[in-house]
Design an enzyme around this catalytic site. Sequence first.
Site, PDB file in Angstrom:
ATOM      1  N   ASP A  94     -15.464 -47.940  -4.337  1.00 15.78           N
ATOM      2  CA  ASP A  94     -16.285 -46.875  -5.247  1.00 15.78           C
ATOM      3  C   ASP A  94     -17.329 -46.454  -4.418  1.00 15.78           C
ATOM      4  OD1 ASP A  94     -18.577 -48.613  -4.599  1.00 15.78           O
ATOM      5  OD2 ASP A  94     -19.047 -49.295  -7.023  1.00 15.78           O
ATOM      6  N   SER A  95     -17.907 -45.038  -4.587  1.00 15.08           N
ATOM      7  CA  SER A  95     -19.089 -44.149  -3.987  1.00 15.08           C
ATOM      8  C   SER A  95     -20.496 -45.024  -3.594  1.00 15.08           C
ATOM      9  CB  SER A  95     -18.890 -42.819  -4.388  1.00 15.08           C
ATOM     10  OG  SER A  95     -19.862 -42.912  -5.438  1.00 15.08           O
ATOM     11  N   GLY A  96     -20.853 -45.416  -4.720  1.00 16.97           N
ATOM     12  CA  GLY A  96     -22.778 -46.134  -4.404  1.00 16.97           C
ATOM     13  C   GLY A  96     -23.228 -45.540  -5.729  1.00 16.97           C
ATOM     14  N   GLY A  97     -22.504 -44.098  -5.669  1.00 23.39           N
ATOM     15  CA  GLY A  97     -23.070 -42.680  -7.234  1.00 23.39           C
ATOM     16  C   GLY A  97     -23.528 -43.960  -8.131  1.00 23.39           C
ATOM     17  N   PHE A  98     -23.010 -44.529  -9.066  1.00 15.85           N
ATOM     18  CA  PHE A  98     -23.063 -45.103  -9.589  1.00 15.85           C
ATOM     19  C   PHE A  98     -24.288 -46.656  -9.517  1.00 15.85           C
ATOM     20  CE2 PHE A  98     -21.834 -49.231 -12.869  1.00 15.85           C
ATOM     21  CZ  PHE A  98     -22.472 -49.003 -14.179  1.00 15.85           C
ATOM     22  N   ASP A 145     -20.952 -39.496  -6.920  1.00 11.29           N
ATOM     23  CA  ASP A 145     -21.148 -38.635  -8.119  1.00 11.29           C
ATOM     24  C   ASP A 145     -22.311 -38.903  -8.750  1.00 11.29           C
ATOM     25  OD1 ASP A 145     -20.419 -41.467  -8.919  1.00 11.29           O
ATOM     26  OD2 ASP A 145     -19.442 -40.523 -10.689  1.00 11.29           O
ATOM     27  N   GLY A 201     -18.660 -42.324 -16.003  1.00  9.76           N
ATOM     28  CA  GLY A 201     -20.105 -42.042 -16.988  1.00  9.76           C
ATOM     29  C   GLY A 201     -19.140 -42.652 -18.628  1.00  9.76           C
ATOM     30  N   ASP A 241     -10.765 -51.048 -13.088  1.00  9.32           N
ATOM     31  CA  ASP A 241     -11.727 -52.268 -12.394  1.00  9.32           C
ATOM     32  C   ASP A 241     -12.950 -52.620 -12.959  1.00  9.32           C
ATOM     33  OD1 ASP A 241     -13.511 -49.342 -11.728  1.00  9.32           O
ATOM     34  OD2 ASP A 241     -14.811 -51.975 -11.203  1.00  9.32           O
ATOM     35  N   CYS A 245      -0.142 -70.026 -20.506  1.00 10.51           N
ATOM     36  CA  CYS A 245      -0.399 -69.073 -19.030  1.00 10.51           C
ATOM     37  C   CYS A 245       0.102 -70.002 -17.949  1.00 10.51           C
ATOM     38  CB  CYS A 245      -1.919 -69.317 -18.827  1.00 10.51           C
ATOM     39  SG  CYS A 245      -2.447 -68.174 -18.130  1.00 10.51           S
ATOM     40  N   CYS A 282      -0.742 -69.549 -14.818  1.00  9.31           N
ATOM     41  CA  CYS A 282      -2.280 -69.859 -13.231  1.00  9.31           C
ATOM     42  C   CYS A 282      -2.292 -71.047 -13.325  1.00  9.31           C
ATOM     43  CB  CYS A 282      -3.503 -69.046 -13.949  1.00  9.31           C
ATOM     44  SG  CYS A 282      -4.399 -70.114 -15.058  1.00  9.31           S
ATOM     45  N   CYS A 321      -4.354 -72.969 -15.187  1.00  6.95           N
ATOM     46  CA  CYS A 321      -3.857 -73.781 -15.943  1.00  6.95           C
ATOM     47  C   CYS A 321      -2.419 -74.534 -16.470  1.00  6.95           C
ATOM     48  CB  CYS A 321      -2.781 -72.556 -17.069  1.00  6.95           C
ATOM     49  SG  CYS A 321      -4.350 -72.063 -18.417  1.00  6.95           S
ATOM     50  N   HIS A 339      -8.175 -67.935 -13.939  1.00  6.03           N
ATOM     51  CA  HIS A 339      -7.859 -67.731 -15.285  1.00  6.03           C
ATOM     52  C   HIS A 339      -7.707 -66.079 -15.143  1.00  6.03           C
ATOM     53  CE1 HIS A 339      -5.924 -68.641 -18.951  1.00  6.03           C
ATOM     54  NE2 HIS A 339      -7.371 -68.416 -19.765  1.00  6.03           N
TER      55      HIS A 339
END
Lengths: 380, 380
Positions: free
Chosen positions: B90-94, B144, B213, B263, B301, B303, B306, B332
């Site tokens: 990600d760009s770091g904006g968030f 952004d 957003g 994500d 499951c 995994c 499990c 899990h």
Amino acid sequence: MFELLKSDSLTKARLGRLTTAHGAIETPVFMPVGTQASVKAIDPRELLEMGTQIILGNTYHLNIRPGMEIIRAAGGLHRFMNWDKPILTDSGGFQVFSLAKIRKIKTHGVEFRSHIDGSPLFLGPKEAMEIQRTLGSDIAMVFDECPPHDAPAREQKLAVERTIRWAGECREQPRAAGQLVFGIVQGGSNPVLREECAKALVPMEFDGYAIGGVSVGEPEPEMFRAVELTEPFLPAHKPRYAMGLGTPAQLVELIARGVDMFDCVLPTRVARNGTVFTRKGTYILKNAENKMNFGPLEDGCECFACRRFTRAYLRHLYNVQEILAIRMLSVHNSYLFLKVMADVRAAIANDTFSDFYRDFIAGYRPTQRVLLARAAAKER
Amino acid sequence: MFELLKSDSLTKARLGRLTTAHGAIETPVFMPVGTQASVKAIDPRELLEMGTQIILGNTYHLNIRPGMEIIRAAGGLHRFMNWDKPILTDSGGFQVFSLAKIRKIKTHGVEFRSHIDGSPLFLGPKEAMEIQRTLGSDIAMVFDECPPHDAPAREQKLAVERTIRWAGECREQPRAAGQLVFGIVQGGSNPVLREECAKALVPMEFDGYAIGGVSVGEPEPEMFRAVELTEPFLPAHKPRYAMGLGTPAQLVELIARGVDMFDCVLPTRVARNGTVFTRKGTYILKNAENKMNFGPLEDGCECFACRRFTRAYLRHLYNVQEILAIRMLSVHNSYLFLKVMADVRAAIANDTFSDFYRDFIAGYRPTQRVLLARAAAKER
């Protein structure tokens, strides 16, 4: 049950094989510690990959949490934690004397309060053996009294007397199928008490003998002395286990003094403080010199962490408190302890142990605390 | 670069393949989050075993620690963390808008103080793209402005204007070899702003489009609305990525609305609070009903956790604060998110997605918070 495969000609080092209900253990052996049914931060697959032969479980802790009702329903400790190889359980004696806040020693055990919620508990030979029977460990330890290293002579003597009496009581308790039971020799650094305790326990014909009352805060020379005072009185055809020790160099020193088995929380405990064990001693991962070091934690190491990650990466993860840092330091440190034991076994087999011993000790830089204790001992 | 392999006939679900410098990604895809160059508590081998195709890294965090000097010396983020598959950064904006305490929005970016040590930093389109170039991610995101969901209309409008302008500036920056760049559509739940933002970004010909957003504290109906308001304006032949979302049921809902990539920190974050994700919703591992439950975390499951451990064992480990508990819950939960995506892909391929969608949503019990938000939305 224990085969003494070879005795070194120049030292007291021994090569052996201990057969248990869950398989054979090649000795000398290091046993990673899984106090609460987990070797801290490491999973069973990682334990197997690093060559773990046997792990430890803790009677005192497991009896409090999760408690024996759950362990019994799970079908024992092996099934509860999904570990099919051997498990040794300590008796809880050490914790009753070190952790429990309020305690009262009685004829048949100790009244104390849980260090978790203060609830009243009682642990003695009968109870400790019953818990270990429920746990279904391959090797159970007798319930002993383990006084601090600076306890007065009278207290050491009383502890030895109780340890002997309680060992006799443990001897009479029912066991899990195939469960071995080891006696524990106490006596601090007092030659008379060590000899007396060993000579009283040996006729009880335990399956192995532990040297207790070490790793209780004593300086290194006193620890070696306690082992040297005990070993001559232990039968050659039974395994010898030095409890709660030590650094890789101390393990090699103790092997040269005739010890076969070790357990220690050091590799995983110091991992959580960002300390890395190597064949040359320890270092602090956070130190600036590791900032741009793109080599492994230890040159030449074949552990899971060293094959994958750099010091610079793990240092970053440690600095930002990512769990993977602690995981990988725990894996590396534990692997080193296990690998040194494998190298020791190969050296004894090849008649090169005395060379290995000399080179290993020469290459290992002890901590400042150990060096000071050694200097103080020489001055005396 | 992006192949749209199939479009579902009854919903907007899509099957695709996105080819990056480090390999192809089958979509719909869930991307585990490795904010600080580690997916919390999970190692790369475990990530591969659970079917991870691509992970996230975080520009804001990695720029502060370890810093670009170390990443550059390591040869980029892939080599630094030993991960050979694709990485999206990600760009770091968030983070600039959610984490940094003091900030000042300027024409070409944001002045702010590090949330770690208060040191002054500046992040804008140029800086964000340069950091992502150094990281060498396969997919870089434009810088952004992401306002909170309850920001006033004027602020939302300003954010969209800046986001468009900054996207244009990002477009002009040099990239790492083979690096894709995605645009981000802002605009809250305002139809006009969403359309305006999308229509401004699409002619810039980014390699993919994210819906930003969302996951900024809005109730679920508002989140779905933001996606529904944006999707019609995104080109069909480019991947669509809904940032920071959501629960397994929300992912399936969003796939039905035409989203390809996700994500979310949820699977690893709630693991650290002892919460288990299943196809039926979440449950709290500590609850007494799991005390003697010797089944796996989730029935059926496959995994790592499990296949090896019981609820009773992991509950014990969680109660006594053993790291293995958090590790196995993280494994899990992450596996479940990845497996649901694999099942979705198979269902789209087999023309059974609408059945899968109906059954999955019917079987999934949302949290009380989501149910209340849904009820409130219906009343309106």
